[in-house]
Design a protein around this motif. Structure first.
Motif, mmCIF file in Angstrom:
data_model
loop_
_atom_site.group_PDB
_atom_site.id
_atom_site.type_symbol
_atom_site.label_atom_id
_atom_site.label_comp_id
_atom_site.label_asym_id
_atom_site.label_seq_id
_atom_site.Cartn_x
_atom_site.Cartn_y
_atom_site.Cartn_z
ATOM 1 N N GLY A 262 0.841 -1.186 0.000
ATOM 2 C CA GLY A 262 0.000 0.000 0.000
ATOM 3 C C GLY A 262 0.878 1.238 0.000
ATOM 4 N N PHE A 263 0.375 2.325 -0.589
ATOM 5 C CA PHE A 263 1.160 3.567 -0.591
ATOM 6 C C PHE A 263 0.289 4.738 -0.192
ATOM 7 C CE2 PHE A 263 2.553 7.519 -2.502
ATOM 8 C CZ PHE A 263 3.829 7.616 -1.965
ATOM 9 N N SER A 264 0.824 5.581 0.672
ATOM 10 C CA SER A 264 0.182 6.828 1.079
ATOM 11 C C SER A 264 1.236 7.926 1.133
ATOM 12 C CB SER A 264 -0.477 6.677 2.455
ATOM 13 O OG SER A 264 -0.764 7.949 3.010
ATOM 14 N N LEU A 265 1.041 8.972 0.357
ATOM 15 C CA LEU A 265 1.976 10.100 0.401
ATOM 16 C C LEU A 265 2.008 10.712 1.796
ATOM 17 C CD1 LEU A 265 3.916 12.058 -0.981
ATOM 18 C CD2 LEU A 265 1.927 13.412 -1.687
ATOM 19 N N TYR A 266 0.851 10.766 2.464
ATOM 20 C CA TYR A 266 0.807 11.378 3.792
ATOM 21 C C TYR A 266 1.642 10.582 4.784
ATOM 22 C CZ TYR A 266 -2.792 14.273 1.781
ATOM 23 O OH TYR A 266 -3.458 15.156 0.973
ATOM 24 N N ALA A 267 1.678 9.253 4.637
ATOM 25 C CA ALA A 267 2.534 8.448 5.496
ATOM 26 C C ALA A 267 4.003 8.777 5.254
ATOM 27 C CB ALA A 267 2.283 6.959 5.255
ATOM 28 N N ASN A 271 6.542 10.360 8.108
ATOM 29 C CA ASN A 271 7.457 9.368 8.661
ATOM 30 C C ASN A 271 8.806 9.249 7.952
ATOM 31 O OD1 ASN A 271 5.654 7.866 10.729
ATOM 32 N ND2 ASN A 271 4.394 7.939 8.887
ATOM 33 N N LYS A 272 8.919 9.787 6.742
ATOM 34 C CA LYS A 272 10.166 9.637 5.992
ATOM 35 C C LYS A 272 10.571 10.975 5.389
ATOM 36 C CE LYS A 272 10.446 4.745 4.899
ATOM 37 N NZ LYS A 272 10.895 3.775 3.876
ATOM 38 N N LEU A 273 10.820 11.934 6.257
ATOM 39 C CA LEU A 273 11.100 13.288 5.791
ATOM 40 C C LEU A 273 12.380 13.377 4.974
ATOM 41 C CD1 LEU A 273 10.058 15.402 8.915
ATOM 42 C CD2 LEU A 273 8.779 14.998 6.807
ATOM 43 N N ASP A 274 13.387 12.609 5.345
ATOM 44 C CA ASP A 274 14.640 12.642 4.589
ATOM 45 C C ASP A 274 14.426 12.128 3.171
ATOM 46 O OD1 ASP A 274 15.952 13.666 6.766
ATOM 47 O OD2 ASP A 274 16.847 11.762 7.383
ATOM 48 N N ALA A 275 13.672 11.043 3.039
ATOM 49 C CA ALA A 275 13.401 10.479 1.714
ATOM 50 C C ALA A 275 12.566 11.448 0.888
ATOM 51 C CB ALA A 275 12.691 9.139 1.847
ATOM 52 N N VAL A 276 11.613 12.139 1.517
ATOM 53 C CA VAL A 276 10.787 13.120 0.819
ATOM 54 C C VAL A 276 11.649 14.277 0.322
ATOM 55 C CG1 VAL A 276 8.960 14.836 1.100
ATOM 56 C CG2 VAL A 276 8.650 12.520 1.996
ATOM 57 N N ALA A 277 12.544 14.763 1.170
ATOM 58 C CA ALA A 277 13.411 15.883 0.779
ATOM 59 C C ALA A 277 14.336 15.490 -0.367
ATOM 60 C CB ALA A 277 14.222 16.355 1.979
ATOM 61 N N GLU A 278 14.911 14.301 -0.283
ATOM 62 C CA GLU A 278 15.796 13.831 -1.348
ATOM 63 C C GLU A 278 15.002 13.635 -2.643
ATOM 64 O OE1 GLU A 278 18.730 12.694 -3.755
ATOM 65 O OE2 GLU A 278 18.938 13.607 -1.770
ATOM 66 N N GLY A 279 13.801 13.087 -2.524
ATOM 67 C CA GLY A 279 12.957 12.909 -3.701
ATOM 68 C C GLY A 279 12.592 14.232 -4.341
#
Length: 325
Positions: A262-267, A271-279
């Motif tokens: 399952g995938f949720s952008l809000y999750a 929970n994964k701010l570093d991955a979001v910033a790098e993305g």
């Protein structure tokens, strides 16, 4: 200022244009003069009364991806100033001339980036990117199938998958014009999912293996069939249900060494701010290099929100529908 609200669930015609006071930013918030508002299918469903993300309450004031210029800042705001151009996923009151947003939701955008194109960054582009990379864990050379590939998320997923090294991108859509559109964006194989044998076509394109990764956002019968054409050791990524139907999945199918993620952008955002910033950095690079092109299907005035929702319901768009206050 003007804002779009609705006081009952139903057809697009329940959306109303109203006059209201301009909001003021509180602590940790900014006031944005909206230049463009990206319309999302989740708000179409909420307007219909489908509780996407857990809510579809009344009165409704649709959310969306808002790009614009900061006009005022609240107490305690750092990192943003009046005059900055930003874009963010706004949960409510987004169809308006001005919106208030918490700074945690914002991405600063270049002064020369088209506002309508920028609305594809917060939700569609990040959803496509992380559904492929974090949930699907795409490896170079793998085959990926993208359902509903001509929409706001899907057309970006096609391009992002190619940029991340997919060996074969299979794109499905429900009309020839949509298939032509995604082929122009880099899809290697295009299949009309209204064909009764569309799953056979997927298997034929993959020498009977199925796809290593399947991005599925339709639900219903398409979800069940998508599990069937997921390869052994492959992953079905479920990230939405445009049909409004989420069937029970047969556990026995998993015994063939298939995975469901399952995938949720809000999750991701919580929970994964570093991955979001790098993305986010990577997405800016892909857009700047031309490997990913956000496509705007139509730019409509704010007072044509009803038409925007009609286009979304008809699945008529190639890319993103945007309201321009």
């Amino acid at each position: 200022m003007r804002i779009i609200r609705h006081y009952e669930h139903g057809a697009p015609s329940v959306l109303r244009l109203e006059e209201t006071e301009k909001p003021q930013p509180g602590a940790g918030q900014v006031l944005i003069r909206a230049e463009a508002v990206g319309v999302t299918f989740a708000e179409v469903q909420r307007r219909q009364g489908i509780p996407v993300g857990g809510h579809a309450g009344l009165p409704g004031a649709p959310g969306g991806d808002v790009a614009g210029t900061i006009e005022a800042v609240g107490d305690g705001v750092t990192g943003f100033a009046v005059g900055d151009r930003v874009v963010g996923d706004i949960d409510r009151n987004a169809y308006a001339d001005h919106v208030v947003a918490g700074v945690d939701a914002l991405i600063e955008i270049p002064q020369d980036l088209d506002a309508a194109a920028a609305t594809l960054l917060p939700s569609p582009a990040r959803t496509a990117y992380h559904a492929i990379r974090e949930a699907g864990r795409l490896r170079p050379g793998q085959t990926i199938l993208i359902d509903a590939a001509s929409g706001g998320v899907g057309h970006l997923a096609v391009q992002i998958a190619k940029a991340l090294g997919a060996g074969q991108v299979i794109a499905t859509a429900g009309a020839q014009a949509k298939l032509d559109f995604v082929r122009e964006l880099g899809a290697d194989v295009t299949i009309n999912y209204s064909d009764e044998d569309w799953t056979d076509q997927v298997l034929a394109a993959t020498d009977g293996r199925g796809a290593d990764i399947v991005l599925e956002t339709v639900g219903g019968d398409v979800l069940l069939k998508s599990l069937g054409i997921t390869a052994q050791f492959g992953t079905l990524v479920f990230y939405g249900s445009a049909s409004g139907d989420i069937p029970d999945l047969p556990a026995l199918a998993l015994s063939r060494m298939k995975n469901i993620a399952g995938f949720s952008l809000y999750a991701m955002l919580h929970n994964k701010l570093d991955a979001v910033a790098e993305g986010q950095r990577h997405l800016f690079e892909l857009i700047a290099s031309g490997q990913v092109r956000p496509i705007v299907h139509d730019r409509l005035p704010l007072d044509e929100a009803v038409k925007a929702h009609e286009l979304m319901e008809a699945r008529a768009q190639l890319g993103k529908i945007v309201l321009v206050p």
